[in-house]
Motif scaffolding. Structure first.
Motif, PDB file in Angstrom:
ATOM      1  N   GLU A  27     -29.676  12.828   4.155  1.00 44.02           N
ATOM      2  CA  GLU A  27     -28.260  13.083   3.886  1.00 44.02           C
ATOM      3  C   GLU A  27     -27.761  14.173   4.837  1.00 44.02           C
ATOM      4  OE1 GLU A  27     -27.687  14.069  -0.201  1.00 44.02           O
ATOM      5  OE2 GLU A  27     -28.360  12.105  -0.945  1.00 44.02           O
ATOM      6  N   ARG A  28     -26.533  14.006   5.324  1.00 43.66           N
ATOM      7  CA  ARG A  28     -25.987  15.021   6.232  1.00 43.66           C
ATOM      8  C   ARG A  28     -24.497  15.159   6.024  1.00 43.66           C
ATOM      9  NH1 ARG A  28     -28.122  11.305  10.300  1.00 43.66           N
ATOM     10  NH2 ARG A  28     -29.769  12.850  10.380  1.00 43.66           N
ATOM     11  N   MET A  29     -24.020  16.387   6.310  1.00 42.14           N
ATOM     12  CA  MET A  29     -22.606  16.703   6.173  1.00 42.14           C
ATOM     13  C   MET A  29     -21.842  16.203   7.383  1.00 42.14           C
ATOM     14  SD  MET A  29     -20.441  18.228   4.096  1.00 42.14           S
ATOM     15  CE  MET A  29     -21.371  19.421   3.114  1.00 42.14           C
ATOM     16  N   VAL A  30     -20.665  15.612   7.139  1.00 41.98           N
ATOM     17  CA  VAL A  30     -19.785  15.183   8.218  1.00 41.98           C
ATOM     18  C   VAL A  30     -18.389  15.738   7.960  1.00 41.98           C
ATOM     19  CG1 VAL A  30     -21.105  13.059   8.577  1.00 41.98           C
ATOM     20  CG2 VAL A  30     -19.055  13.015   7.127  1.00 41.98           C
ATOM     21  N   SER A  31     -17.626  15.858   9.021  1.00 36.36           N
ATOM     22  CA  SER A  31     -16.217  16.228   8.914  1.00 36.36           C
ATOM     23  C   SER A  31     -15.406  14.942   8.962  1.00 36.36           C
ATOM     24  CB  SER A  31     -15.823  17.167  10.056  1.00 36.36           C
ATOM     25  OG  SER A  31     -14.452  17.520   9.972  1.00 36.36           O
ATOM     26  N   ALA A  32     -14.817  14.574   7.837  1.00 39.87           N
ATOM     27  CA  ALA A  32     -14.195  13.263   7.701  1.00 39.87           C
ATOM     28  C   ALA A  32     -12.677  13.339   7.731  1.00 39.87           C
ATOM     29  CB  ALA A  32     -14.650  12.600   6.405  1.00 39.87           C
ATOM     30  N   HIS A  33     -12.077  12.260   8.203  1.00 38.74           N
ATOM     31  CA  HIS A  33     -10.643  12.027   8.091  1.00 38.74           C
ATOM     32  C   HIS A  33     -10.479  10.749   7.276  1.00 38.74           C
ATOM     33  CE1 HIS A  33     -10.758  14.811  11.458  1.00 38.74           C
ATOM     34  NE2 HIS A  33      -9.483  15.031  11.261  1.00 38.74           N
ATOM     35  N   ILE A  34      -9.682  10.834   6.209  1.00 38.40           N
ATOM     36  CA  ILE A  34      -9.672   9.771   5.201  1.00 38.40           C
ATOM     37  C   ILE A  34      -8.263   9.240   4.999  1.00 38.40           C
ATOM     38  CG2 ILE A  34     -10.270   9.211   2.803  1.00 38.40           C
ATOM     39  CD1 ILE A  34     -12.096  11.726   2.864  1.00 38.40           C
ATOM     40  N   ASP A  35      -8.178   7.909   4.900  1.00 38.64           N
ATOM     41  CA  ASP A  35      -6.944   7.225   4.509  1.00 38.64           C
ATOM     42  C   ASP A  35      -7.178   6.630   3.129  1.00 38.64           C
ATOM     43  OD1 ASP A  35      -6.123   7.761   7.147  1.00 38.64           O
ATOM     44  OD2 ASP A  35      -6.880   5.829   7.845  1.00 38.64           O
ATOM     45  N   ALA A  36      -6.281   6.924   2.187  1.00 40.92           N
ATOM     46  CA  ALA A  36      -6.469   6.488   0.800  1.00 40.92           C
ATOM     47  C   ALA A  36      -5.190   5.842   0.280  1.00 40.92           C
ATOM     48  CB  ALA A  36      -6.850   7.678  -0.085  1.00 40.92           C
ATOM     49  N   TRP A  65       0.841  -1.202   0.000  1.00 37.83           N
ATOM     50  CA  TRP A  65       0.000   0.000   0.000  1.00 37.83           C
ATOM     51  C   TRP A  65       0.874   1.249   0.000  1.00 37.83           C
ATOM     52  CZ3 TRP A  65      -4.548  -1.261  -1.409  1.00 37.83           C
ATOM     53  CH2 TRP A  65      -5.173  -2.419  -0.946  1.00 37.83           C
ATOM     54  N   VAL A  66       0.464   2.209  -0.807  1.00 35.14           N
ATOM     55  CA  VAL A  66       1.091   3.532  -0.831  1.00 35.14           C
ATOM     56  C   VAL A  66      -0.034   4.559  -0.935  1.00 35.14           C
ATOM     57  CG1 VAL A  66       2.762   5.055  -1.941  1.00 35.14           C
ATOM     58  CG2 VAL A  66       3.064   2.574  -2.099  1.00 35.14           C
ATOM     59  N   GLY A  67       0.057   5.622  -0.179  1.00 34.29           N
ATOM     60  CA  GLY A  67      -0.992   6.641  -0.257  1.00 34.29           C
ATOM     61  C   GLY A  67      -0.864   7.680   0.830  1.00 34.29           C
ATOM     62  N   MET A  68      -2.016   8.120   1.321  1.00 34.86           N
ATOM     63  CA  MET A  68      -2.055   9.209   2.298  1.00 34.86           C
ATOM     64  C   MET A  68      -3.005   8.836   3.424  1.00 34.86           C
ATOM     65  SD  MET A  68      -2.427  12.361  -0.404  1.00 34.86           S
ATOM     66  CE  MET A  68      -3.635  11.431  -1.333  1.00 34.86           C
ATOM     67  N   SER A  69      -2.722   9.352   4.623  1.00 37.11           N
ATOM     68  CA  SER A  69      -3.601   9.122   5.762  1.00 37.11           C
ATOM     69  C   SER A  69      -4.009  10.451   6.375  1.00 37.11           C
ATOM     70  CB  SER A  69      -2.922   8.239   6.817  1.00 37.11           C
ATOM     71  OG  SER A  69      -1.812   8.890   7.388  1.00 37.11           O
ATOM     72  N   ASN A  70      -5.138  10.423   7.053  1.00 35.55           N
ATOM     73  CA  ASN A  70      -5.645  11.568   7.815  1.00 35.55           C
ATOM     74  C   ASN A  70      -5.910  12.800   6.943  1.00 35.55           C
ATOM     75  OD1 ASN A  70      -6.527  12.311  10.414  1.00 35.55           O
ATOM     76  ND2 ASN A  70      -4.697  13.551  10.744  1.00 35.55           N
ATOM     77  N   ILE A  71      -6.451  12.567   5.750  1.00 32.99           N
ATOM     78  CA  ILE A  71      -6.873  13.674   4.890  1.00 32.99           C
ATOM     79  C   ILE A  71      -8.167  14.245   5.467  1.00 32.99           C
ATOM     80  CG2 ILE A  71      -7.567  14.333   2.558  1.00 32.99           C
ATOM     81  CD1 ILE A  71      -6.159  11.726   1.613  1.00 32.99           C
TER      82      ILE A  71
END
Length: 308
Positions: free
Chosen positions: A41-50, A22-28
């Motif tokens: 549907e609702r808006m959330v504040s997300a932290h994303i690992d890709a 795996w190669v990518g980014m975390s905590n976006i």
């Protein structure tokens, strides 16, 4: 000025050759509009690992900006649902032709739901930590939903010891009386002398992960929350009046549980659910008696599935 900027990833080879899992980014960090079954549907504040894999041993690296821009497109112009989640993973791979044939993304956010009080009918917001994890491996899609649900757990051992003390207090109070009228007992039970001890209870957390099967087309966040809370019977509350607090005390008294009891109840519930191919449950009782916690873990027990 140079007419073009150098592109090291495209025009140089790896200093040391080798494939990478795996190669990518975390905590976006970015906002996402989330769609869930039976919920607006609702808006959330997300932290994303890709991530994508790097299957080309000589390639210098992946194109991380392409992963970010696909996430940004989802954030600005789309809603996160089952279909867009699958399309995102497919986009990760198609944007890395010849480099990758696997993709993985994990999206962390708090999902807020309106919850009704036990008796008064008042409503308030409760936040549920959620992680949506998807993996696309050579065309095979796997989607996992993980959620934390907080509840109250009252110790059965402590409850038995408290009852014994109340019985002893009753004998100490009325031992010399041959007969006692009902009103006297009723009044005595309403005093601190009458209820001389109470069992200890603590805020607890059920962490549940489920692997969605092919029949699922929407994220069943509220379904999973309801199943967990209905099983345990003592979820923490949002808005409460005195009648709600009293009912909460009653529910705690009628649903005494060790961590083993909570885990087995959830195990039984999850085994009845047909939309999940696998599940992993961890209950964590944040002890008020001890400085340590009481923990129990269980899984569905399928071959090559979740491990305890």
């Amino acid at each position: 000025m140079p007419t073009s900027m150098p592109d090291i990833a495209n025009h140089t080879t790896a200093q040391t050759e080798g494939t990478l899992d795996w190669v990518g980014m975390s905590n976006i960090e970015m906002p996402l509009m989330v769609a869930s079954k039976d919920q607006p549907e609702r808006m959330v504040s997300a932290h994303i690992d890709a991530f994508v894999n790097l299957k080309e041993a000589q390639a210098k690296g992946i194109h991380m900006s392409r992963l970010y821009l696909l996430l940004d497109e989802l954030s600005n112009n789309n809603t996160l649902n089952y279909q867009s989640f699958a399309a995102l993973l497919d986009g990760f791979i198609s944007s890395h032709q010849e480099l990758s044939d696997q993709a993985k993304v994990a999206i962390h956010f708090d999902y807020h739901m309106r919850r009704k009080s036990l008796i008064s009918g008042k409503q308030g917001w409760k936040a549920y930590p959620v992680v949506l994890t998807g993996q696309l491996n050579k065309g095979q899609l796997s989607v996992e939903l993980a959620i934390d649900v907080r509840y109250s757990s009252t110790c059965p051992c402590s409850a038995a010891l408290a009852r014994q003390l109340i019985q002893q207090a009753f004998l100490n109070k009325f031992d010399e009386q041959d007969s006692i009228d009902k009103q006297t007992i009723h009044e005595w039970l309403g005093t601190t002398e009458g209820v001389v001890a109470t069992p200890h209870s603590q805020r607890s957390i059920a962490k549940v992960k489920v692997k969605l099967n092919s029949s699922v087309t929407e994220f069943p966040i509220s379904d999973l929350v309801d199943a967990i809370e209905d099983t345990l019977q003592t979820p923490v509350q949002a808005a409460v009046k005195r009648e709600d607090e009293q009912e909460f005390a009653r529910l705690n008294g009628q649903n005494l549980m060790f961590c083993e009891d909570a885990a087995r109840k959830l195990q039984h519930t999850m085994n009845q659910a047909t939309q999940y191919d696998d599940f992993w449950v961890k209950v964590n009782h944040l002890e008020s008696l001890h400085a340590h916690n009481a923990v129990s873990i269980t899984t569905k027990g399928v071959e090559d599935g979740y491990q305890a």
